[in-house]
Write an enzyme that holds these catalytic residues in place. Structure first.
Site, mmCIF file in Angstrom:
data_model
loop_
_atom_site.group_PDB
_atom_site.id
_atom_site.type_symbol
_atom_site.label_atom_id
_atom_site.label_comp_id
_atom_site.label_asym_id
_atom_site.label_seq_id
_atom_site.Cartn_x
_atom_site.Cartn_y
_atom_site.Cartn_z
ATOM 1 N N ARG A 88 0.827 -1.207 0.000
ATOM 2 C CA ARG A 88 0.000 0.000 0.000
ATOM 3 C C ARG A 88 0.857 1.251 0.000
ATOM 4 N NH1 ARG A 88 -5.123 -2.218 0.743
ATOM 5 N NH2 ARG A 88 -6.564 -0.818 1.731
ATOM 6 N N ARG A 158 -19.523 -3.722 4.803
ATOM 7 C CA ARG A 158 -18.395 -3.503 5.713
ATOM 8 C C ARG A 158 -18.540 -2.146 6.389
ATOM 9 N NH1 ARG A 158 -13.224 -4.646 1.991
ATOM 10 N NH2 ARG A 158 -12.541 -2.860 3.212
HETATM 11 P P1 AMP Z 1 -9.249 -3.320 2.057
HETATM 12 O O1 AMP Z 1 -10.076 -4.544 2.285
HETATM 13 O O2 AMP Z 1 -8.095 -3.544 1.128
HETATM 14 O O3 AMP Z 1 -10.065 -2.119 1.680
HETATM 15 O O4 AMP Z 1 -8.582 -2.987 3.484
HETATM 16 C C1 AMP Z 1 -9.371 -2.695 4.594
HETATM 17 C C2 AMP Z 1 -8.513 -2.066 5.665
HETATM 18 O O5 AMP Z 1 -7.489 -3.000 6.081
HETATM 19 C C3 AMP Z 1 -7.736 -0.830 5.235
HETATM 20 O O6 AMP Z 1 -8.539 0.351 5.306
HETATM 21 C C4 AMP Z 1 -6.610 -0.830 6.256
HETATM 22 O O7 AMP Z 1 -7.052 -0.399 7.529
HETATM 23 C C5 AMP Z 1 -6.283 -2.313 6.384
HETATM 24 N N1 AMP Z 1 -5.265 -2.720 5.376
HETATM 25 C C6 AMP Z 1 -5.427 -3.580 4.346
HETATM 26 N N2 AMP Z 1 -4.294 -3.719 3.656
HETATM 27 C C7 AMP Z 1 -3.377 -2.931 4.261
HETATM 28 C C8 AMP Z 1 -2.005 -2.630 4.002
HETATM 29 N N3 AMP Z 1 -1.338 -3.181 2.979
HETATM 30 N N4 AMP Z 1 -1.385 -1.778 4.856
HETATM 31 C C9 AMP Z 1 -2.014 -1.237 5.910
HETATM 32 N N5 AMP Z 1 -3.319 -1.443 6.189
HETATM 33 C C10 AMP Z 1 -4.000 -2.294 5.370
#
Ligand code: AMP
Length: 217
Positions: A88, A158
């Site tokens: 990220r 979510r």
């Molecule tokens: P996502 O499902 O990819 O939208 O991720 C949901 C949440 O998980 C994000 O808003 C972050 O809080 C956390 N998250 C997921 N991937 C990462 C990452 N690579 N680095 C840091 N936080 C992450």
């Protein structure tokens, strides 16, 4: 086969990662799903991640990097993987290269979508509790749609897809994405995909791009 999918939340990374993983026969490693699964199991890592996720903030790099590297060390990832949601930011990309070598990522596929469109998509998105597959509520076959068409799991919205958190998430993600686009461009690994098309057309564009750049046909 080691690919990274890049894009802001709602760009379609999760959907395309699962389609691509199925098509190419490699596992899809989704950092957000790993965190959600830790939360479901009530682990310390899950508890720690929860507060960041609810606010739409990034979980600290150290914790995220070790969780993802541990997953990539499992047997099923030996012959390849598709990374969704990780890296990220530049620190995470560099950590991946330090752990798995310069060639740890063959291609970074960037799914490009305008921010207003992303905010709309995220507010109308539901996800499967079981397999994690995201759907647009309006596009589901039955109304009210409560079951995943793919695995029958329960569909839910979510917490971080609720409108007040969505803009915050997009804002938080933008600087890291900019760093990654520069990084993978510098390494000659960036492939841009137009994400403002139907799911099938995005998938086709990705497969065509991969066929052009790799031995996949
Ligand atoms: P996502 O499902 O990819 O939208 O991720 C949901 C949440 O998980 C994000 O808003 C972050 O809080 C956390 N998250 C997921 N991937 C990462 C990452 N690579 N680095 C840091 N936080 C992450």
């Amino acid at each position: 086969m080691r690919f990274v999918l890049l894009g802001l939340a709602g760009a379609g990374k999760g959907t395309q990662a699962q389609l691509l993983a199925h098509r190419l026969g490699v596992p899809c490693v989704t950092s957000g799903d790993l965190f959600r699964s830790h939360q479901g199991l009530g682990t310390d890592l899950g508890l720690l991640a929860k507060s960041y996720m609810e606010r739409g903030e990034l979980v600290p790099d150290q914790v995220t990097i070790s969780m993802v590297l541990e997953r990539l060390g499992e047997e099923d990832c030996r012959d390849g993987f598709i990374l969704d949601g990780f890296p990220r930011n530049l620190e995470q990309a560099v950590a991946l290269e330090q752990a798995l070598g310069e060639e740890s990522v063959e291609w970074a596929l960037y799914i490009e979508v305008e921010e207003d469109e992303l905010a709309n998509r995220l507010s109308g998105r539901v996800s499967c509790r079981q397999c994690g597959m995201p759907y647009q509520r309006d596009a589901l076959p039955s109304d009210p749609a409560t079951r995943c068409p793919s695995c029958g799991g329960e569909l839910y919205q979510r917490l971080d897809d609720q409108p007040e958190v969505v803009r915050q998430r997009l804002q938080v993600q933008r600087p890291g994405l900019t760093q990654l686009l520069e990084h993978y461009t510098d390494h000659g690994k960036l492939v841009k995909i137009n994400g403002e098309q139907s799911v099938g057309d995005v998938e086709n564009e990705m497969l065509e791009a991969l066929a052009r750049y790799t031995a996949i046909s």
